[in-house]
Every structure is written in C-alpha cells, then in structure tokens.
Design an enzyme around this catalytic site. Structure first.
Site, PDB file in Angstrom:
ATOM      1  N   ASP A 183     -13.898 -14.351  53.463  1.00 17.74           N
ATOM      2  CA  ASP A 183     -12.803 -14.697  52.550  1.00 17.74           C
ATOM      3  C   ASP A 183     -12.477 -13.504  51.645  1.00 17.74           C
ATOM      4  O   ASP A 183     -13.319 -13.072  50.855  1.00 17.74           O
ATOM      5  CB  ASP A 183     -13.248 -15.904  51.702  1.00 17.74           C
ATOM      6  CG  ASP A 183     -12.101 -16.554  50.955  1.00 17.74           C
ATOM      7  OD1 ASP A 183     -11.036 -15.918  50.820  1.00 17.74           O
ATOM      8  OD2 ASP A 183     -12.280 -17.699  50.499  1.00 17.74           O
ATOM      9  N   ARG A 228      -5.028 -23.183  56.269  1.00 16.76           N
ATOM     10  CA  ARG A 228      -6.184 -23.412  55.410  1.00 16.76           C
ATOM     11  C   ARG A 228      -5.974 -24.466  54.325  1.00 16.76           C
ATOM     12  O   ARG A 228      -6.801 -24.601  53.413  1.00 16.76           O
ATOM     13  CB  ARG A 228      -6.547 -22.083  54.726  1.00 16.76           C
ATOM     14  CG  ARG A 228      -7.363 -21.179  55.568  1.00 16.76           C
ATOM     15  CD  ARG A 228      -8.783 -21.685  55.726  1.00 16.76           C
ATOM     16  NE  ARG A 228      -9.567 -21.524  54.516  1.00 16.76           N
ATOM     17  CZ  ARG A 228     -10.518 -22.354  54.124  1.00 16.76           C
ATOM     18  NH1 ARG A 228     -10.778 -23.441  54.807  1.00 16.76           N
ATOM     19  NH2 ARG A 228     -11.210 -22.111  53.027  1.00 16.76           N
ATOM     20  N   TYR A 255     -16.712 -13.043  43.377  1.00 12.81           N
ATOM     21  CA  TYR A 255     -16.333 -14.280  44.050  1.00 12.81           C
ATOM     22  C   TYR A 255     -17.207 -14.564  45.286  1.00 12.81           C
ATOM     23  O   TYR A 255     -17.441 -13.668  46.107  1.00 12.81           O
ATOM     24  CB  TYR A 255     -14.857 -14.233  44.519  1.00 12.81           C
ATOM     25  CG  TYR A 255     -14.615 -15.342  45.492  1.00 12.81           C
ATOM     26  CD1 TYR A 255     -14.495 -16.651  45.035  1.00 12.81           C
ATOM     27  CD2 TYR A 255     -14.654 -15.124  46.867  1.00 12.81           C
ATOM     28  CE1 TYR A 255     -14.387 -17.700  45.915  1.00 12.81           C
ATOM     29  CE2 TYR A 255     -14.550 -16.173  47.759  1.00 12.81           C
ATOM     30  CZ  TYR A 255     -14.418 -17.456  47.272  1.00 12.81           C
ATOM     31  OH  TYR A 255     -14.357 -18.499  48.152  1.00 12.81           O
ATOM     32  N   ARG A 262     -19.500 -18.538  56.870  1.00 11.86           N
ATOM     33  CA  ARG A 262     -18.658 -17.630  56.104  1.00 11.86           C
ATOM     34  C   ARG A 262     -19.600 -16.712  55.353  1.00 11.86           C
ATOM     35  O   ARG A 262     -20.543 -17.190  54.710  1.00 11.86           O
ATOM     36  CB  ARG A 262     -17.827 -18.441  55.116  1.00 11.86           C
ATOM     37  CG  ARG A 262     -16.854 -17.604  54.329  1.00 11.86           C
ATOM     38  CD  ARG A 262     -16.222 -18.398  53.203  1.00 11.86           C
ATOM     39  NE  ARG A 262     -16.992 -18.269  51.982  1.00 11.86           N
ATOM     40  CZ  ARG A 262     -16.467 -18.386  50.765  1.00 11.86           C
ATOM     41  NH1 ARG A 262     -15.197 -18.651  50.597  1.00 11.86           N
ATOM     42  NH2 ARG A 262     -17.231 -18.269  49.695  1.00 11.86           N
ATOM     43  N   HIS A 308     -21.312 -21.824  53.972  1.00 10.68           N
ATOM     44  CA  HIS A 308     -21.152 -20.664  53.091  1.00 10.68           C
ATOM     45  C   HIS A 308     -22.477 -19.924  52.972  1.00 10.68           C
ATOM     46  O   HIS A 308     -23.396 -20.404  52.308  1.00 10.68           O
ATOM     47  CB  HIS A 308     -20.765 -21.117  51.690  1.00 10.68           C
ATOM     48  CG  HIS A 308     -19.328 -21.449  51.546  1.00 10.68           C
ATOM     49  ND1 HIS A 308     -18.621 -21.166  50.408  1.00 10.68           N
ATOM     50  CD2 HIS A 308     -18.452 -22.042  52.385  1.00 10.68           C
ATOM     51  CE1 HIS A 308     -17.366 -21.567  50.559  1.00 10.68           C
ATOM     52  NE2 HIS A 308     -17.244 -22.108  51.753  1.00 10.68           N
ATOM     53  N   GLU A 331      -9.903 -14.543  55.853  1.00  2.00           N
ATOM     54  CA  GLU A 331      -9.146 -15.519  55.060  1.00  2.00           C
ATOM     55  C   GLU A 331      -8.501 -14.873  53.834  1.00  2.00           C
ATOM     56  O   GLU A 331      -9.108 -13.999  53.206  1.00  2.00           O
ATOM     57  CB  GLU A 331     -10.133 -16.609  54.604  1.00  2.00           C
ATOM     58  CG  GLU A 331      -9.510 -17.630  53.676  1.00  2.00           C
ATOM     59  CD  GLU A 331     -10.530 -18.641  53.158  1.00  2.00           C
ATOM     60  OE1 GLU A 331     -11.660 -18.691  53.693  1.00  2.00           O
ATOM     61  OE2 GLU A 331     -10.198 -19.371  52.222  1.00  2.00           O
ATOM     62  N   TRP A 340      -7.980 -13.512  41.397  1.00  2.93           N
ATOM     63  CA  TRP A 340      -9.395 -13.925  41.491  1.00  2.93           C
ATOM     64  C   TRP A 340      -9.723 -14.377  42.884  1.00  2.93           C
ATOM     65  O   TRP A 340      -8.956 -15.034  43.535  1.00  2.93           O
ATOM     66  CB  TRP A 340      -9.698 -15.065  40.504  1.00  2.93           C
ATOM     67  CG  TRP A 340     -11.125 -15.509  40.704  1.00  2.93           C
ATOM     68  CD1 TRP A 340     -12.253 -14.799  40.402  1.00  2.93           C
ATOM     69  CD2 TRP A 340     -11.562 -16.737  41.297  1.00  2.93           C
ATOM     70  NE1 TRP A 340     -13.352 -15.515  40.767  1.00  2.93           N
ATOM     71  CE2 TRP A 340     -12.971 -16.701  41.326  1.00  2.93           C
ATOM     72  CE3 TRP A 340     -10.901 -17.850  41.806  1.00  2.93           C
ATOM     73  CZ2 TRP A 340     -13.751 -17.733  41.835  1.00  2.93           C
ATOM     74  CZ3 TRP A 340     -11.660 -18.876  42.313  1.00  2.93           C
ATOM     75  CH2 TRP A 340     -13.078 -18.828  42.319  1.00  2.93           C
ATOM     76  N   ASN A 349      -9.133 -28.122  40.852  1.00  2.00           N
ATOM     77  CA  ASN A 349     -10.204 -27.409  40.160  1.00  2.00           C
ATOM     78  C   ASN A 349      -9.722 -26.669  38.907  1.00  2.00           C
ATOM     79  O   ASN A 349      -8.855 -25.803  38.987  1.00  2.00           O
ATOM     80  CB  ASN A 349     -10.822 -26.396  41.138  1.00  2.00           C
ATOM     81  CG  ASN A 349     -12.295 -26.178  40.914  1.00  2.00           C
ATOM     82  OD1 ASN A 349     -12.904 -26.811  40.049  1.00  2.00           O
ATOM     83  ND2 ASN A 349     -12.882 -25.292  41.706  1.00  2.00           N
ATOM     84  N   HIS A 359     -10.158 -13.646  49.402  1.00  2.00           N
ATOM     85  CA  HIS A 359      -9.741 -14.271  48.141  1.00  2.00           C
ATOM     86  C   HIS A 359      -8.560 -13.573  47.482  1.00  2.00           C
ATOM     87  O   HIS A 359      -8.551 -13.343  46.262  1.00  2.00           O
ATOM     88  CB  HIS A 359     -10.930 -14.415  47.186  1.00  2.00           C
ATOM     89  CG  HIS A 359     -11.047 -15.802  46.625  1.00  2.00           C
ATOM     90  ND1 HIS A 359     -10.869 -16.096  45.307  1.00  2.00           N
ATOM     91  CD2 HIS A 359     -11.296 -16.985  47.236  1.00  2.00           C
ATOM     92  CE1 HIS A 359     -11.012 -17.399  45.123  1.00  2.00           C
ATOM     93  NE2 HIS A 359     -11.271 -17.967  46.270  1.00  2.00           N
ATOM     94  N   GLU A 368     -14.211 -26.287  57.034  1.00  2.00           N
ATOM     95  CA  GLU A 368     -15.134 -25.749  56.017  1.00  2.00           C
ATOM     96  C   GLU A 368     -16.011 -26.875  55.477  1.00  2.00           C
ATOM     97  O   GLU A 368     -15.536 -27.980  55.240  1.00  2.00           O
ATOM     98  CB  GLU A 368     -14.310 -25.154  54.865  1.00  2.00           C
ATOM     99  CG  GLU A 368     -15.165 -24.561  53.757  1.00  2.00           C
ATOM    100  CD  GLU A 368     -14.323 -23.948  52.632  1.00  2.00           C
ATOM    101  OE1 GLU A 368     -13.130 -24.279  52.532  1.00  2.00           O
ATOM    102  OE2 GLU A 368     -14.869 -23.130  51.882  1.00  2.00           O
ATOM    103  N   GLU A 374      -5.199 -22.064  51.212  1.00  2.00           N
ATOM    104  CA  GLU A 374      -5.860 -23.027  50.322  1.00  2.00           C
ATOM    105  C   GLU A 374      -5.105 -23.218  49.003  1.00  2.00           C
ATOM    106  O   GLU A 374      -5.288 -24.231  48.342  1.00  2.00           O
ATOM    107  CB  GLU A 374      -7.317 -22.637  50.066  1.00  2.00           C
ATOM    108  CG  GLU A 374      -7.471 -21.392  49.221  1.00  2.00           C
ATOM    109  CD  GLU A 374      -8.914 -20.966  49.009  1.00  2.00           C
ATOM    110  OE1 GLU A 374      -9.687 -20.998  49.982  1.00  2.00           O
ATOM    111  OE2 GLU A 374      -9.260 -20.611  47.879  1.00  2.00           O
TER     112      GLU A 374
HETATM  113  C1  GCO Z   1     -12.921 -21.427  49.859  1.00  2.00           C
HETATM  114  C2  GCO Z   1     -12.317 -21.166  48.542  1.00  2.00           C
HETATM  115  C3  GCO Z   1     -13.017 -21.740  47.365  1.00  2.00           C
HETATM  116  C4  GCO Z   1     -12.083 -21.631  46.161  1.00  2.00           C
HETATM  117  C5  GCO Z   1     -12.189 -22.827  45.301  1.00  2.00           C
HETATM  118  C6  GCO Z   1     -11.218 -22.782  44.149  1.00  2.00           C
HETATM  119  O1  GCO Z   1     -12.579 -20.695  50.776  1.00  2.00           O
HETATM  120  O2  GCO Z   1     -13.691 -22.364  49.953  1.00  2.00           O
HETATM  121  O3  GCO Z   1     -11.913 -19.840  48.406  1.00  2.00           O
HETATM  122  O4  GCO Z   1     -14.272 -21.176  47.150  1.00  2.00           O
HETATM  123  O5  GCO Z   1     -12.343 -20.491  45.423  1.00  2.00           O
HETATM  124  O6  GCO Z   1     -11.958 -23.934  46.106  1.00  2.00           O
HETATM  125  O7  GCO Z   1     -11.094 -24.021  43.567  1.00  2.00           O
HETATM  126 MG    MG Z   2     -11.064 -19.422  50.360  1.00  2.00          MG
END
Ligand code: GCO
Ligand code: MG
Length: 408
Positions: free
Chosen positions: A216, A289, A159, A147, A122, A242, A408, A37, A218, A345, A268
C-alpha cells in the site's frame, strides 16, 4: 410490513463503530455499518438527525427505491458522510430481506460463485527481520497472501507499520486516541522509493514465488514517482500496488499504467461509481478497493463491481478494522457471489470488538466464508456495546521532513 424504528448505535470496544439498527413492524431487525474512521459522529448525526424520521413507515422491501430516495432525494450527493449513511440503511435493509427469506445474503445476490474467499493479511515490521517474522507467522496460520509494509531507515513511525515490535500480529490500528488533535508523522518519498525494492527482493528470496505480495503506497507518490516505483518493482511480481497516487486524480494513473505492468488497486477513499469512471473505462486499474460501508452499501457496490467486470477488473474490497464486522460481512457475501472476485482484505477485529458484534464468518487456510445464518450473519449485542463509551480518535497527519503537510 414497514420500517418502525431506526436507531443509531455508537460504541467503542477498543475503537469506534457506528451501527444502524432498523426494526420492522413485525419485529425483524437489520444492521448496517456507518463507521467513518475519525469522523464517526458526522455520520451518526446525518443518520439520526436527517435520515431516521424519513424512513419510518416505508416498505422495508423497497431497497432500490430507498437507495434512490436517499441519494437523489436530498439534492446533495456523494461524499463519504452521505455515502456511509446510505450504505448503513442499504445493508440493514438487505439484512432484513435475507432474514425474511430465511437465507444468507449471498443467496439473494445470485448464490455462491466459489467455496470461500481468499483473504490477505497485514504483515509489517519496523525492520526486515520483524517483517519476515510476521510473514512467517501468517504463512503458519494458512494465509496465502500478505500485504507488506515496513519501516524505512531514517523515518520514524510511518503508515501501516505496527509499532509494537516483531512477531506481534493483529495489532495495527491507524486511528489513535490522541486527545483533541491528531498525532503527526514524518515522511520522505525519496528515502522510501530507494528502500522498498530491496525489501521485495528479500521477500521473494525468503518466501519464493507462490506467496501473493501486496503493498500500500497510501497515496504518497506523485504520478511520475509512482510510475518509476511500479516499474522498479516489476521483477518481484506484486499481486497489487495500492493507492500509489492521491485518489482525486483519476488521470494520474494513465502515467503509471504507461510505464509498468505492476497491477494497480485504488479506491478505499472513493465513495461512488463516478470516482472510477475513467479508471474502469480506460482499464487503468486492476482492482476496485472500495469499502461497502463507504460506497453506498450492497446495492451500489454490486453495480460498481458488475461495471468493473465488463472491463476485466476485479474486486479487492477494503476490510481494515475500521470496517465493522457488519460491513465486513456485507463484503464477504458480495465476494462469494460475484464472478469477478479478486481478493478480500482481512484485519481480524480484536476480542473486545468480537464480544460486542457476534459474527458467523469462518476462516480456513487463508479463506473466509460468510456463514449460512439468514441475513448478514452479524448481530450487535446492545448491552455489551453500551459498556464501551465513544472515545475521540484521529487518523494521523503526515508531514514531509521540512514540515510540509503531505498525504497520509
Ligand atoms: C488499508 C487502508 C487502511 C486505512 C484506514 C483508514 O489498506 O487497509 O489503507 O489501513 O488507512 O482504513 O481509515
Ligand atoms: Mg489502503
């Protein structure tokens, strides 16, 4: 037989995807997801300029050898670009092998360990009313796990929260087509930490104890902030918290673990089993993850999850919309086959994307199944893909209220 053609496809049906196509000398086609991404063209170039020619003439059945050739061969190892490129080749070769065997991939991974894989959706809202609406909507669709992300009073767009208003689902897309540079958001961890426990309390009051609630962070908390937060939210019985701290520092999770029994998920942004070495051997996390797409593909992910299994740690494979339907299918075959499956997810792709990628996975009452087509079960329609030109898109940059750049 051997690998005859290697092509890199870039398409943008609402968002960007990079897909690898490998064709064998007897005409079998395998697909791999190489989408990273906001940095898509770097992986496309890695594959087209540095990998494609080295694969021509190789035996397509030698998947482990090809993986090692691409990992150890070039001297430079790991990193999201390299590992997404290796993942794409690996997925395409597994797709080919399973097509040749006339079996869905999960059969080659040991067969199904369950009837379907539990997924989480989500749910988000700029305020609690909107969030409640979204959770209710998902429950009506049959989901058993959500989530939850919500707006924080005093902060703007943050976010994970859909900006399109209450009741709207399936529309959260973090990468923005914002021209030549990323958009920017503002953040304050103290305000967030004071707001969130009350939100979880209301969700438990309104939805009871059965619903699996995930959240999350983040990567935005310091280790001590994360420890306090994980402790504060214990009464609300989260399925997981997460990415509470930035991903680079595995030892940060020790502090969180010492203070709380809230289950932890991370990974992730990881791309190798070595990113997890401390986390797994010290049992600092509960869920892995990683995305199959960003961690070297099916070969590497299977080894990582088998390693985690020894320590009682389960899977929670990354599945946002920036994982293409090919990468999602790879995750579903693994989910169905491994013993230590946790949850998957699931952010369904939009209709435009699903016109370009023909999928065979099915959703039923909160569970997905990869389907029984030979291979991964996803085909890219190259004619449809050609109608969607690559459009630059960036993930937002995050700053604190005083302007300091933050995670972020
Ligand atoms: C999640 C992630 C995504 C990421 C995205 C970045 O838990 O699904 O945090 O929302 O922000 O995949 O490319
Ligand atoms: Mg995430």
């Amino acid at each position: 037989m051997t690998i005859e053609l290697v092509d890199v496809n870039i398409t943008s049906p609402g968002r960007n995807f990079v897909t690898l196509k490998i064709t064998t000398s007897d005409g079998i086609v395998g697909w791999g997801d190489a989408t990273l991404n906001g940095r898509e063209l770097a992986v496309a170039s890695y594959l087209a300029d540095h990998v494609a020619s080295t694969l021509i003439g190789r035996d397509e059945d030698r998947i482990e050898d090809t993986w090692q050739y691409l990992y150890r061969g070039p001297y430079w190892r790991r990193g999201p670009v390299t590992m997404a490129a290796i993942a794409a080749v690996d997925m395409a070769l597994w797709d080919i092998k399973a097509k040749k065997a006339g079996m869905p991939l999960y059969q080659l991974l040991g067969g199904a360990s369950r009837e379907g894989v539990r997924v989480y959706a989500h749910a988000s809202g700029t305020d609690y009313a909107a969030l409640k609406n979204a959770i209710t909507g998902y429950e009506e669709l049959g989901y058993t796990a959500v989530r939850v992300q919500t707006g924080v009073p005093g902060l703007g767009q943050i976010y994970g929260v859909s900006s399109t208003g209450p009741g709207v689902r399936y529309d959260y897309e973090p990468a923005k087509r914002s021209g030549d540079r990323p958009s920017e958001e503002r953040w304050d961890t103290r305000t967030y930490l004071n707001h969130m426990p009350g939100v979880f309390a209301k969700i438990r009051e309104d939805f009871g104890t059965d619903l699996r609630i995930l959240h999350d962070g983040h990567h935005r908390m310091s280790p001590i902030e994360a420890a306090r937060f994980a402790k504060d939210i214990e009464p609300y019985d989260l399925f997981w918290l997460e990415d509470c701290t930035p991903g680079e520092d595995q030892s940060a999770l020790r502090l969180v673990r010492q203070h709380s029994t809230t289950p932890l998920a991370i990974g992730e942004v990881f791309n190798s089993v070595f990113d997890y070495q401390t986390l797994i051997t010290e049992r600092l996390i509960d869920y892995v993850r990683s995305a199959v797409t960003h961690t070297g593909g099916i070969t590497a992910m299977k080894k990582l999850l088998d390693f985690a299994a020894i320590y009682g740690i389960r899977s929670g494979i990354h599945g946002p919309t920036d994982i293409s339907p090919v990468g999602m299918a790879a995750a579903l075959h693994l989910d169905l086959a491994i013993h230590n499956f946790g949850i998957q997810e699931y952010m369904p792709h939009n209709a435009e994307t699903l016109e370009v990628f023909q999928t065979s996975f099915t959703f039923d009452k909160g569970f997905l199944h990869p389907g029984d087509q030979p291979g991964l079960g996803v085909e890219l329609d190259e004619t449809a893909a050609a109608g969607h030109e690559y459009t630059k898109a960036y993930l937002p940059v995050n700053r604190l209220l005083d302007g300091t750049v933050h995670d972020w």
